[in-house]
Write a protein that holds these residues in place. Structure first.
Motif, PDB file in Angstrom:
ATOM      1  N   VAL A 193      40.393  45.443  42.799  1.00 17.70           N
ATOM      2  CA  VAL A 193      39.439  44.671  43.586  1.00 17.70           C
ATOM      3  C   VAL A 193      38.707  43.737  42.624  1.00 17.70           C
ATOM      4  CG1 VAL A 193      37.454  44.746  45.122  1.00 17.70           C
ATOM      5  CG2 VAL A 193      39.175  46.576  45.215  1.00 17.70           C
ATOM      6  N   HIS A 194      38.942  42.442  42.779  1.00 20.51           N
ATOM      7  CA  HIS A 194      38.430  41.458  41.833  1.00 20.51           C
ATOM      8  C   HIS A 194      37.176  40.785  42.385  1.00 20.51           C
ATOM      9  CE1 HIS A 194      41.888  41.188  38.937  1.00 20.51           C
ATOM     10  NE2 HIS A 194      42.442  41.880  39.924  1.00 20.51           N
ATOM     11  N   GLN A 198      34.608  40.635  36.761  1.00 18.82           N
ATOM     12  CA  GLN A 198      34.943  42.053  36.668  1.00 18.82           C
ATOM     13  C   GLN A 198      36.056  42.401  37.656  1.00 18.82           C
ATOM     14  OE1 GLN A 198      31.078  43.722  37.612  1.00 18.82           O
ATOM     15  NE2 GLN A 198      31.643  44.047  39.754  1.00 18.82           N
ATOM     16  N   VAL A 199      36.680  43.541  37.411  1.00 19.18           N
ATOM     17  CA  VAL A 199      37.685  44.063  38.321  1.00 19.18           C
ATOM     18  C   VAL A 199      37.499  45.572  38.430  1.00 19.18           C
ATOM     19  CG1 VAL A 199      39.387  44.169  36.428  1.00 19.18           C
ATOM     20  CG2 VAL A 199      40.148  44.329  38.788  1.00 19.18           C
ATOM     21  N   GLU A 200      37.469  46.045  39.661  1.00 14.96           N
ATOM     22  CA  GLU A 200      37.412  47.481  39.906  1.00 14.96           C
ATOM     23  C   GLU A 200      38.850  47.975  40.071  1.00 14.96           C
ATOM     24  OE1 GLU A 200      35.738  50.760  43.151  1.00 14.96           O
ATOM     25  OE2 GLU A 200      35.460  48.599  43.489  1.00 14.96           O
ATOM     26  N   PRO A 239      37.561  40.867  32.373  1.00 16.03           N
ATOM     27  CA  PRO A 239      38.963  41.249  32.223  1.00 16.03           C
ATOM     28  C   PRO A 239      39.807  40.120  31.631  1.00 16.03           C
ATOM     29  CG  PRO A 239      38.479  40.735  34.512  1.00 16.03           C
ATOM     30  CD  PRO A 239      37.160  40.732  33.793  1.00 16.03           C
ATOM     31  N   VAL A 240      40.801  40.517  30.852  1.00 20.30           N
ATOM     32  CA  VAL A 240      41.806  39.579  30.342  1.00 20.30           C
ATOM     33  C   VAL A 240      42.999  39.676  31.280  1.00 20.30           C
ATOM     34  CG1 VAL A 240      43.242  38.912  28.389  1.00 20.30           C
ATOM     35  CG2 VAL A 240      40.977  39.918  27.996  1.00 20.30           C
ATOM     36  N   ARG A 289      49.177  33.439  45.570  1.00 17.76           N
ATOM     37  CA  ARG A 289      48.024  33.017  44.788  1.00 17.76           C
ATOM     38  C   ARG A 289      47.733  34.093  43.747  1.00 17.76           C
ATOM     39  NH1 ARG A 289      43.573  32.063  48.564  1.00 17.76           N
ATOM     40  NH2 ARG A 289      44.617  30.071  48.952  1.00 17.76           N
ATOM     41  N   VAL A 290      47.665  33.689  42.489  1.00 17.24           N
ATOM     42  CA  VAL A 290      47.446  34.633  41.396  1.00 17.24           C
ATOM     43  C   VAL A 290      46.155  34.262  40.677  1.00 17.24           C
ATOM     44  CG1 VAL A 290      48.429  35.715  39.346  1.00 17.24           C
ATOM     45  CG2 VAL A 290      49.952  34.836  41.131  1.00 17.24           C
ATOM     46  N   ASN A 291      45.237  35.209  40.620  1.00 18.98           N
ATOM     47  CA  ASN A 291      43.953  34.997  39.954  1.00 18.98           C
ATOM     48  C   ASN A 291      43.255  33.733  40.476  1.00 18.98           C
ATOM     49  OD1 ASN A 291      44.605  37.270  38.390  1.00 18.98           O
ATOM     50  ND2 ASN A 291      45.601  36.009  36.833  1.00 18.98           N
TER      51      ASN A 291
END
Length: 790
Positions: A193-194, A198-200, A239-240, A289-291
């Motif tokens: 979950v973005h 941050q990302v959970e 996040p990377v 769709r990516v990022n």
């Protein structure tokens, strides 16, 4: 852990054939190795090997064990099979796509133990199951010379396809081992979950320990195991990201899981992957769709790397996948008539940045909807999703291949569509429900092709919505220009056949059989009428080749020209179109097919052309009412500025400038740069155009079929030099030379091929042989030499 891989003894039901077999491995390869059957890929030997699938076979071995409690683990058990331990049946299964784990403690002995695997005849089992159906369930006979593949949860193309050999292979493709009973970390499902910065990372961990600790990117959490599952949530700040090939780096992080002394590590890519399909003015969009960035999908369809799974190796598959990336691809569709690939395949796609469109394994047939069949499907989907869904490469899950269209292919379903539509819907809903139960929020698409959820229209000819399979050019014999008559939102299948390269043909045919009408050649063409269609198309576009080797060359030229026409036009429609996946990347055996890679990985001319028409920045010629519009497309992450120059080129190679323009090409849409007005080209001229600036390239567009141009002898020469392990060929011509190609009789990689050359512009092509000590002999071809003679 006791690995049971290694040498077993294999025998058939008659007892007359007893050989050694290496497991993991397949029975056909073992029988060939033992000399009991000929090479099934040579000549017409396929038909002399089909008896193998009509018999039951038993594999046996003995091993020593201390008698402690243990579980038997088997993966890739193909297909209707029973496992006996010391005479006790411990496992009876019928699904190659699932993994099996069973406690066998009560059957184990201290000291010597005997294990047997009985493989039931897939031919007899499929026929028996078909006979038990409450109403007929038709199968696609063109793709199934061995009947009733749809009755078994087995690789469907094992029964034959319009590019595959039909052998009904059996064996074990994965692990077979004994594991001690105790704490274990099993499958891990990952949901991301973005949000800003941050990302959970939400984890569902299957485990037999009391608790599980998860560590990722310096963040750790511990949770109890309840009902065999631990649920954890890790918040990763700053996040990377993982990106598809061509969009950024493929950063992978170690997810460490521990509990009760057990330990497991998964490689996780942090990315926000969305399937975007929404109603719009044209119909319904379809794209990835990516990022937060729309990514145009460029790639091909993937089928099993070999018809005999015992011959598939990670090293060879890596080379195939690397070839995809080297041709500027970023997505592969794992087609629904093959197999869910092993874990290491998805690891490779993660590393290489290849997004995966994952079909569930149903293709082109109708399928049962009995409670027993659907229960097996439910278990299969859950098992597969739990095994592979943590991979960064997984872009979307698709319910099947062409099952909606198949409702119109059979007399039974045309006569009683309601029954068979409900039958299909039960299967499709079972797949969807199982997927979303395991992975809520998964990127789900019901079928391919499909106009969208609960839509059952003709996605072969309606280009307005969802994903499209466009086969009118090949199967209906339409002109290549017909690719420009449709505007798909995403084309997930389209293709045109060619012959395999001569080096591949030499692996199944003697020179006396080098004729398209020879029985050997026809047995390596599984699409009815395929050879005739290749030849007929040559008459349409080219003067006919002078001999068989040049026929092979020209078949690959026209294959490349067909797919280039489709891809470049559809890319010019961006963002209306958001992806092209041609059929197909690879071959399962040496055969006439739609593949751009020969069986074994050699690049056909199409693959070299794909590296150019899939380039991140490209300019293409779009015919428009007598004019030719040069449109630029940019798939990079940032805008580029290029200058496009258009020239008229005569057959002697002389050129004259028609125009020049500079444009900034954004990332979100193709743009027109320059228009060549009607009648700018004289009779006998073609359009040659180049671009320079932030990207460099060039191309040639022939407004008429090449057979209408009076080509001149090219005077093609090569200065050949060896530099270390690499051979460098500097090519020169004295006249326009379309589709200059270099061939080698030893395996290796050319840096480029099928290039159009002009006088005064030398071209350097390098060749790297697989064996650095090999001394290749090169053959040069161009369109004039192939069709006029030397």
């Amino acid at each position: 852990m006791l690995d049971l891989a290694g040498c077993w003894t294999l025998s058939d039901e008659s007892g007359a054939n007893v050989i050694a077999i290496d497991l993991p491995g397949d029975g056909i390869s073992a029988l060939h190795k033992a000399g009991l059957i000929p090479d099934p890929y040579w000549g017409r030997n396929e038909y002399d090997c089909r008896w193998v699938a009509e018999r039951d076979w038993v594999a046996r071995r003995v091993f020593n064990h201390d008698g402690s409690a243990a579980e038997l683990v088997v993966e890739g058990l193909d297909t209707v099979a029973e496992v006996r331990l010391n005479g006790v049946t411990v496992l009876a299964v019928a699904n190659v796509h699932r993994r099996w784990r069973v406690d066998v403690s009560s059957a184990l002995r201290t000291g010597e133990n005997a294990v047997e695997v009985l493989f039931r005849s897939p031919v007899r089992e499929a026929a028996a199951r078909a006979a038990r159906m409450p109403f007929p369930i038709p199968y696609q006979q063109v793709n199934g010379p061995i009947p009733h593949a749809n009755m078994l949860r087995k690789q469907q193309c094992d029964f034959g396809w319009d590019w595959n050999i039909a052998l009904g292979v059996f064996g074990i493709s994965g692990a077979i081992r004994l594991e001690p009973v105790g704490p274990r970390i099993g499958d891990v499902l990952v949901d991301q979950v973005h949000s800003d910065g941050q990302v959970e990372v939400r984890l569902t961990v299957h485990a037999t320990s009391e608790e599980v600790t998860a560590s990722l990117c310096g963040v750790s959490k511990t949770a109890p195991v309840v009902g065999g599952v631990a649920k954890l949530s890790l918040l990763v700040r700053d996040p990377v990201f993982w990106w598809p090939a061509g969009q950024g780096a493929q950063v992978l992080h170690d997810l460490l899981l521990t509990g009760g002394g057990a330990r497991a590590v998964k490689r996780i890519g942090l990315r926000d992957m969305k399937l975007v399909s929404e109603p719009d003015v044209a119909g319904r969009s379809f794209g990835v769709r990516v990022n937060g960035r729309a990514v145009f999908a460029k790639g091909a369809n993937w089928i099993p790397a070999d018809a005999l799974f015992g011959r598939i190796t990670p090293v060879a598959v890596r080379q195939l996948l690397q070839s995809a990336v080297d041709a500027n691809m970023n997505m592969l569709r794992i087609w629904g008539g093959g197999r869910y690939e092993p874990d290491w395949f998805y690891d490779l796609c993660d590393e290489l940045g290849l997004m995966v469109w994952q079909d569930f394994m149903f293709a082109c047939h109708l399928y049962p909807s009995t409670p027993e069949f659907l229960a097996e499907v439910d278990a299969e989907v859950r098992d597969v999703v739990a095994r592979i869904s943590h991979h960064a490469c997984l872009a979307l899950w698709c319910g099947d291949n062409e099952l909606i269209g198949a409702l119109t292919w059979f007399p039974e379903s045309r006569k009683d569509r309601d029954r068979y539509l409900v039958n299909y819907d039960r299967l499709n809903r079972t797949v969807e429900a199982a997927l979303l139960s395991e992975l809520p929020g998964a990127n789900w698409w019901p079928s391919s092709p499909s106009p969208g959820p609960m839509a059952f229209g003709d996605a072969w000819h309606d280009d307005s919505s969802g994903d499209m399979h466009f086969w009118s050019v090949w199967h209906e014999g339409r002109d290549f220009d017909h690719y420009r008559d449709v505007s798909p939102r995403f084309c997930s299948e389209f293709g045109f056949q060619s012959y395999p390269s001569l080096t591949a043909i030499e692996r199944f045919a003697d020179p006396k059989d080098w004729n398209i009408a020879a029985p050997v050649m026809e047995s390596h063409q599984k699409n009815p009428g395929g050879n005739a269609r290749i030849a007929e198309t040559m008459f349409r576009y080219f003067r006919f080749p002078v001999d068989f080797p040049n026929f092979v060359y020209l078949s690959q030229v026209q294959q490349g020209l067909a797919i280039k026409t489709a891809v470049t036009h559809w890319r010019s429609l961006k963002p209306h179109c958001q992806g092209t996946l041609y059929w197909q990347l690879n071959d399962t055996w040496p055969v006439c097919s739609w593949a751009s890679l020969d069986h074994g990985g050699n690049w056909k001319l199409l693959h070299h052309m794909a590296a150019r028409f899939y380039a991140p920045v490209m300019v293409t010629a779009v015919p428009k009412a007598g004019a030719i519009e040069l449109r630029a497309v940019n798939d990079r992450a940032e805008a580029v500025t290029i200058t496009v120059t258009a020239n008229a080129a005569a057959m002697d190679g002389s050129t004259r400038t028609l125009g020049q323009a500079t444009a900034t090409v954004p990332t979100d849409a193709a743009v027109p740069v320059l228009t060549v007005v009607p009648d700018s080209l004289r009779p006998g001229e073609v359009l040659a155009f180049t671009w320079a600036g932030d990207a460099v390239g060039g191309d040639v567009h022939a407004p008429k079929p090449w057979k209408t141009y009076d080509l001149l002898p090219s005077g093609l020469t090569a200065d050949i030099r060896q530099e270390g392990a690499v051979w460098k060929l500097t090519l020169q011509v004295k006249a326009l030379a379309p589709f200059v190609a270099v061939e080698s009789e030893v395996p290796g990689r050319f840096s480029a091929n099928a290039v159009t050359m002009f006088p005064g512009y030398p071209t350097t092509i390098t060749f790297t042989p697989e064996d650095p000590s090999a001394v290749p002999v090169f053959t040069l071809r161009d369109l004039h030499s192939a069709t006029y003679g030397a």
